[in-house]
Scaffold this active site. Structure first.
Site, PDB file in Angstrom:
ATOM      1  N   THR A   1      50.289  47.540  49.138  1.00 27.10           N
ATOM      2  CA  THR A   1      50.214  46.370  50.018  1.00 27.10           C
ATOM      3  C   THR A   1      48.790  45.824  50.014  1.00 27.10           C
ATOM      4  O   THR A   1      47.824  46.585  49.953  1.00 27.10           O
ATOM      5  CB  THR A   1      50.634  46.691  51.459  1.00 27.10           C
ATOM      6  OG1 THR A   1      50.528  45.481  52.244  1.00 27.10           O
ATOM      7  CG2 THR A   1      49.742  47.741  52.102  1.00 27.10           C
ATOM      8  N   HIS A   2      48.705  44.496  50.052  1.00 29.10           N
ATOM      9  CA  HIS A   2      47.408  43.829  50.199  1.00 29.10           C
ATOM     10  C   HIS A   2      47.198  43.362  51.638  1.00 29.10           C
ATOM     11  O   HIS A   2      46.176  42.738  51.943  1.00 29.10           O
ATOM     12  CB  HIS A   2      47.334  42.605  49.279  1.00 29.10           C
ATOM     13  CG  HIS A   2      47.362  42.925  47.817  1.00 29.10           C
ATOM     14  ND1 HIS A   2      46.545  43.870  47.248  1.00 29.10           N
ATOM     15  CD2 HIS A   2      48.114  42.411  46.804  1.00 29.10           C
ATOM     16  CE1 HIS A   2      46.778  43.932  45.945  1.00 29.10           C
ATOM     17  NE2 HIS A   2      47.729  43.064  45.657  1.00 29.10           N
TER      18      HIS A   2
ATOM     19  N   ARG B   1      36.125  46.963  46.704  1.00 22.54           N
ATOM     20  CA  ARG B   1      35.276  46.534  45.582  1.00 22.54           C
ATOM     21  C   ARG B   1      34.289  45.506  46.088  1.00 22.54           C
ATOM     22  O   ARG B   1      34.587  44.767  47.030  1.00 22.54           O
ATOM     23  CB  ARG B   1      36.155  45.924  44.474  1.00 22.54           C
ATOM     24  CG  ARG B   1      35.428  45.545  43.200  1.00 22.54           C
ATOM     25  CD  ARG B   1      36.392  44.880  42.225  1.00 22.54           C
ATOM     26  NE  ARG B   1      35.792  44.679  40.906  1.00 22.54           N
ATOM     27  CZ  ARG B   1      36.379  44.037  39.902  1.00 22.54           C
ATOM     28  NH1 ARG B   1      37.596  43.520  40.072  1.00 22.54           N
ATOM     29  NH2 ARG B   1      35.766  43.901  38.736  1.00 22.54           N
TER      30      ARG B   1
ATOM     31  N   ARG C   1      41.297  41.830  32.764  1.00 24.67           N
ATOM     32  CA  ARG C   1      40.411  40.871  32.101  1.00 24.67           C
ATOM     33  C   ARG C   1      39.196  41.585  31.531  1.00 24.67           C
ATOM     34  O   ARG C   1      39.099  41.820  30.346  1.00 24.67           O
ATOM     35  CB  ARG C   1      39.989  39.760  33.069  1.00 24.67           C
ATOM     36  CG  ARG C   1      39.306  38.580  32.395  1.00 24.67           C
ATOM     37  CD  ARG C   1      38.971  37.485  33.400  1.00 24.67           C
ATOM     38  NE  ARG C   1      37.939  37.891  34.328  1.00 24.67           N
ATOM     39  CZ  ARG C   1      36.633  37.692  34.134  1.00 24.67           C
ATOM     40  NH1 ARG C   1      36.220  37.092  33.036  1.00 24.67           N
ATOM     41  NH2 ARG C   1      35.754  38.079  35.027  1.00 24.67           N
TER      42      ARG C   1
END
Length: 297
Positions: free
Chosen positions: A103-104, A126, A260
């Site tokens: 979950t965010h 982060r 990325r």
């Protein structure tokens, strides 16, 4: 719930989101938002559940695949976790034990069972400058993202209280999680920093294994380290395992563009001096009273 559409003085800079009880949510949040939040708040967790709680672009897939290897004893790429914010929660309810999902959502919106210490929680953070840059490229590589615009506009959006990823801006998200872990000390939580996981991957794998209470040989832990390198996971994600019908709304192949660069300090390749000064000023104002330390390079 209401839909909000914001247009900048530059007409090509626009974003949209769903607003519920003053909080911003992405347009792909199911229905009226309220029902999804209610269902998740009341979601019945199991003692052997592991819930990854992260702000987007903070290493969720990296840690998820590490957890799956440690729990299963297999060095297999597990793809994208089910994200409770956007899924039919019945899919998670029907998952076989032991369940690992993501979950965010910001702290006030997580299940009551989490606050009681029923499941285990892995919280990953982060540094926000790299989160911002990673998120910008993430959105730029998708369709139907509810955001169109340049990097300068995205930075203002990211730092505002209208940022739509988790019911809160990054600053509010970090403050609410910090307050929540103090208020609910019975939570079973392991907090990791993305930068520590990057610089001491094996040490963090050992911490995860201990927290998960799985006994694996040092040799196996070393193999996990080899199989969760950025390059290895990126290759795994490029295969069919990385595809999902759920994410066809943002990518025609159903493969979320999550990998990325995976580097620390990439923000320095994007920020101008003026943008860095602007970011630092807003950050200092919003995070006053919170001594949260990050590495920026």
């Amino acid at each position: 719930m209401e839909r909000v559409d914001v247009i900048d003085e530059i007409p090509s800079n626009v974003y949209s989101y769903k607003r519920y009880q003053g909080r911003p949510f992405h347009l792909i949040t199911p229905g009226n938002v309220r029902d999804q939040l209610q269902l998740f708040s009341e979601f019945q967790c199991r003692e052997d559940d592991v819930i990854l709680c992260t702000f987007p672009k903070s290493g969720s897939h990296w840690v998820y695949n590490t957890v799956q290897m440690l729990r299963s004893g297999k060095l297999t790429y597990s793809g994208t976790p089910l994200v409770a914010d956007f899924e039919d929660l019945e899919l998670i309810s029907r998952m076989e034990t032991p369940r690992t999902f993501l979950t965010h959502l910001t702290f006030p919106l997580i299940p009551t069972d989490v606050k009681k210490g029923v499941p285990k929680v892995i919280f990953v953070s982060r540094n926000p400058k790299d989160v911002l840059v990673s998120y910008f490229h993430f959105i730029d590589n998708m369709i139907n993202t509810a955001f169109e615009g340049d990097f300068n506009f995205f930075m203002k959006f990211f730092l505002s209280e209208e940022f739509f990823s988790s019911g809160a801006s990054w600053c509010t998200y970090m403050k609410e999680w910090t307050n929540g872990t103090i208020r609910f000390p019975e939570m079973r939580i392991l907090s990791l920093r993305y930068e520590d996981f990057k610089k001491d991957t094996f040490g963090c794998i050992v911490k995860l294994a201990e927290f998960l209470e799985v006994k694996r040989s040092v040799t196996f832990l070393g193999e996990v380290e080899k199989n969760i390198t950025f390059e290895h996971l990126k290759k795994g994600h490029a295969r069919i395992r990385g595809e999902s019908d759920r994410w066809s709304v943002v990518d025609k192949h159903g493969r979320v563009p999550i990998y990325r660069k995976g580097k620390i300090g990439d923000w320095k390749n994007m920020f101008t001096v003026a943008q860095n000064d602007y970011f630092n000023a807003i950050y200092k104002e919003k995070m006053e009273g919170y001594d949260i330390v990050f590495e920026y390079e």
